[in-house]
Design an enzyme around this catalytic site. Structure first.
Site, PDB file in Angstrom:
ATOM      1  N   GLU A 181       0.833  -1.208   0.000  1.00  0.00           N
ATOM      2  CA  GLU A 181       0.000   0.000   0.000  1.00  0.00           C
ATOM      3  C   GLU A 181       0.868   1.259   0.000  1.00  0.00           C
ATOM      4  O   GLU A 181       0.472   2.293  -0.542  1.00  0.00           O
ATOM      5  CB  GLU A 181      -0.970  -0.003   1.186  1.00  0.00           C
ATOM      6  CG  GLU A 181      -1.943  -1.199   1.216  1.00  0.00           C
ATOM      7  CD  GLU A 181      -2.700  -1.438  -0.080  1.00  0.00           C
ATOM      8  OE1 GLU A 181      -2.983  -0.462  -0.809  1.00  0.00           O
ATOM      9  OE2 GLU A 181      -2.987  -2.616  -0.398  1.00  0.00           O
ATOM     10  N   HIS A 184       1.500   2.180  -3.540  1.00  0.00           N
ATOM     11  CA  HIS A 184       0.372   2.947  -4.103  1.00  0.00           C
ATOM     12  C   HIS A 184       0.396   4.390  -3.583  1.00  0.00           C
ATOM     13  O   HIS A 184       0.157   5.339  -4.322  1.00  0.00           O
ATOM     14  CB  HIS A 184      -0.957   2.301  -3.691  1.00  0.00           C
ATOM     15  CG  HIS A 184      -1.295   1.041  -4.435  1.00  0.00           C
ATOM     16  ND1 HIS A 184      -1.393   0.987  -5.803  1.00  0.00           N
ATOM     17  CD2 HIS A 184      -1.596  -0.210  -3.987  1.00  0.00           C
ATOM     18  CE1 HIS A 184      -1.736  -0.255  -6.176  1.00  0.00           C
ATOM     19  NE2 HIS A 184      -1.848  -1.000  -5.092  1.00  0.00           N
ATOM     20  N   GLU A 210      -0.440  -0.652  -9.904  1.00  0.00           N
ATOM     21  CA  GLU A 210      -0.008  -1.922  -9.320  1.00  0.00           C
ATOM     22  C   GLU A 210       1.500  -2.132  -9.524  1.00  0.00           C
ATOM     23  O   GLU A 210       2.144  -2.808  -8.723  1.00  0.00           O
ATOM     24  CB  GLU A 210      -0.840  -3.049  -9.949  1.00  0.00           C
ATOM     25  CG  GLU A 210      -0.966  -4.294  -9.113  1.00  0.00           C
ATOM     26  CD  GLU A 210      -1.671  -4.103  -7.773  1.00  0.00           C
ATOM     27  OE1 GLU A 210      -2.288  -3.048  -7.517  1.00  0.00           O
ATOM     28  OE2 GLU A 210      -1.569  -5.030  -6.952  1.00  0.00           O
TER      29      GLU A 210
HETATM   30 ZN    ZN Z   1      -2.492  -3.004  -5.111  1.00  0.00          ZN
END
Ligand code: ZN
Length: 417
Positions: A181, A184, A210
Site C-alpha cells: 500500500e 500505491h 499496481e
Molecule cells: Zn495493489
C-alpha cells in the site's frame, strides 16, 4: 484530451442502460455473497450469466475495432488491447508453469512456521512504520489505520491514507501489505501539485498503479539488499522468535513458493497463474466459448493444469473473488500487467543508478523513490501505460524482464542451478 475521452465515453452509454447495469450489479453482489457462503455456484450462475450479457452490451455501446474485451479493458487500462494481453500472458503461462515445476522438482520444500508465532503487535507496527518512512511515505500527508482488507485511498496528494491489519501471529501480513500500500501511496503523494483538482490528479491506470505497489512490496521489499539492512533490526525487536534464524533462512521463508487456492494469499510467482485462470475464462465467457454452467469445472481444470491444485469446493474456487459480481470484467489482467511494468521500470532505474542495491543495503531508498517520482508519479494520468513505458524504457510492454527476474530470484531462493 483525457477529460474529453472520459466525457465521450460516458455519453456513449444510454442512461437507461447505466440504471440497468447498476441494478444488476447490486443484485449480483447479493447473490454472490449467498452463493459463496453456501459454497454453491448454482445460486450465482444466473446473475453471472447476466453480468456477461451486460458486459457484451456495454462493449457494443463503448465501441471497439478488434475485440469486445478491448472496450472493457480500456476502462481499467486505457489504450491496452486484448490481443496484446493475450499474447503476453500466453508466453508467461508457459514460462511460469515451467519455473514452478522446476522449483517443485528440484528445490527443497520451505516451511514458514517461523512467521506464525506470537509477535507483539505494537513492535510490528513500530518496525513497519520505520520501513514505510524509509521507503518515503510522508506521514504528515497521510496515516495508517487498520481494516480487514488492506487498501490505499487518496483524497488529494496531501491526504493519502493506507490501511493494513496487524495480526498477532503472522509477522508477514502487516509488513508486506503495508509495503504494498505504501507503493500505491507514494504514487498518489508524488503527483504534481499543478495537477491538483484536475482529472489528471490520479494514477495512469490500474496496471501502472499496481507496478508501484508490487515494486516496493516484492522487487524491493522481498529482496536481499533491503533485508541486509532490515533483518538485524527485526531480529533485535524479536530476539526470542528470530534470534536463532539466519538471514538466508529468513530470506527463503519470506519468498516461499506454495501453490494454493486463494489468489489474494498467493506468493509472488503463483499469483500470476491465478490471474491467467481468470483472464482466460473471462475471455472465453465473453466470446461465448465457455458456458456459465460449466464454469466451476473449467476453473478447477485450469487450477490443476497451471498450479497443480484442485479447490475442494466452489467457495475456495470459482466463487472466491468479488470482481465478476460487481461487473469488473477486464480488470484482472491489470494485476499481472503491474508485475511486468514493475520489472521493466526497475531495470531502467537500475541502469540509471547501478548503486541502488548498495543503497538499499544501507537503508537508503531515496534514489529509487526520486527516480519513480520524476518519471512516473509526477505525471499523474497524463500518459497511458504504453506511453509511459515508451517514454521511460524506449520500448513497449515486455514480459522478458519479469520472467528473468523471477527465474533468477527463485533459482537463488530454492538453490537451483
Ligand atoms: Zn495493489
Amino acid at each position: 484530451q483525457v477529460a474529453q475521452k472520459d466525457y465521450d465515453r460516458e455519453r456513449k452509454v444510454p442512461s437507461e442502460f447505466v440504471v440497468e447495469l447498476a441494478h444488476a450489479r447490486a443484485m449480483a453482489h447479493q447473490d454472490w455473497i449467498k452463493a459463496k457462503t453456501a459454497s454453491d455456484f448454482s445460486l450465482f450462475a444466473p446473475a453471472l450469466t447476466r453480468q456477461f450479457e451486460l458486459a457484451r452490451r456495454l462493449a457494443d455501446y463503448l465501441g471497439y475495432t478488434e475485440h469486445p474485451y478491448d472496450a472493457l479493458l480500456d476502462l481499467f487500462e486505457p489504450g491496452m488491447r486484448a490481443s496484446q494481453v493475450t499474447s503476453i500472458l500466453g508466453s508467461l503461462r508457459e514460462q511460469l508453469t515451467a519455473l514452478l515445476r522446476r522449483i517443485q522438482n528440484e528445490g527443497a520444500a520451505i516451511d514458514d512456521d517461523l512467521l506464525h508465532q506470537p509477535y507483539d503487535v505494537i513492535r510490528q507496527r513500530e518496525f513497519t512504520y520505520d520501513v514505510m518512512r524509509r521507503f518515503g511515505y510522508d506521514f504528515t500527508r497521510g496515516r495508517h489505520d487498520a481494516s480487514p482488507h488492506p487498501f490505499c485511498t487518496s483524497f488529494s496528494s496531501d491526504d493519502v491514507r493506507i490501511t493494513a491489519d496487524t495480526q498477532p501471529e503472522d509477522l508477514a501480513y502487516l509488513l508486506f501489505s503495508a509495503m504494498h500500500e505504501t507503493g500505491h501511496a507514494l504514487y498518489e503523494q508524488g503527483i504534481s501539485p499543478q495537477l491538483a483538482r484536475t482529472p489528471l490528479a490520479q494514477g495512469a491506470s490500474l496496471g501502472v498503479h499496481e507496478s508501484q505497489s508490487r515494486m516496493w512490496e516484492n522487487l524491493v521489499g522481498r529482496g536481499r539488499p533491503a533485508w541486509t539492512f532490515f533483518y538485524p533490526r527485526l531480529q533485535g525487536l524479536f530476539t526470542t522468535q528470530l534470534g536463532g534464524v539466519t538471514f538466508d533462512r529468513f530470506y527463503q521463508v519470506i519468498n516461499r513458493v506454495q501453490p494454493s487456492f486463494i489468489r489474494i494469499q498467493a506468493d509472488e510467482l503463483t499469483y500470476n497463474l491465478h490471474i491467467l485462470v481468470r483472464f482466460e475464462l473471462e475471455m472465453a465467457l465473453l466470446e461465448g466459448k465457455q458456458s456459465v454452467a460449466d464454469l466451476p469445472q473449467a476453473w478447477n481444470d485450469k487450477m490443476e493444469a497451471y498450479l497443480g491444485v484442485v479447490p475442494p469446493n466452489d467457495a475456495l474456487g470459482v466463487l472466491q473473488d468479488v470482481h465478476w459480481s460487481e461487473g469488473l470484467i477486464g480488470y484482472f489482467p491489470t494485476y499481472t500487467l503491474g508485475n511486468l511494468i514493475a520489472a521493466q521500470l526497475f531495470n531502467t532505474a537500475l541502469a540509471a543508478h547501478p548503486s541502488l542495491p548498495d543503497e538499499f543495503a544501507a537503508g537508503e531508498f531515496g534514489a529509487l523513490r526520486g527516480w519513480l517520482h520524476d518519471h512516473v508519479h509526477v505525471h499523474g494520468r497524463k500518459f497511458t501505460a504504453n506511453e509511459l513505458l515508451q517514454r521511460i524504457t524506449g520500448g513497449g510492454l515486455d514480459a522478458r524482464p519479469y520472467v528473468d527476474y523471477l527465474t533468477a530470484k527463485f533459482c537463488d531462493v530454492y538453490q537451483i542451478t
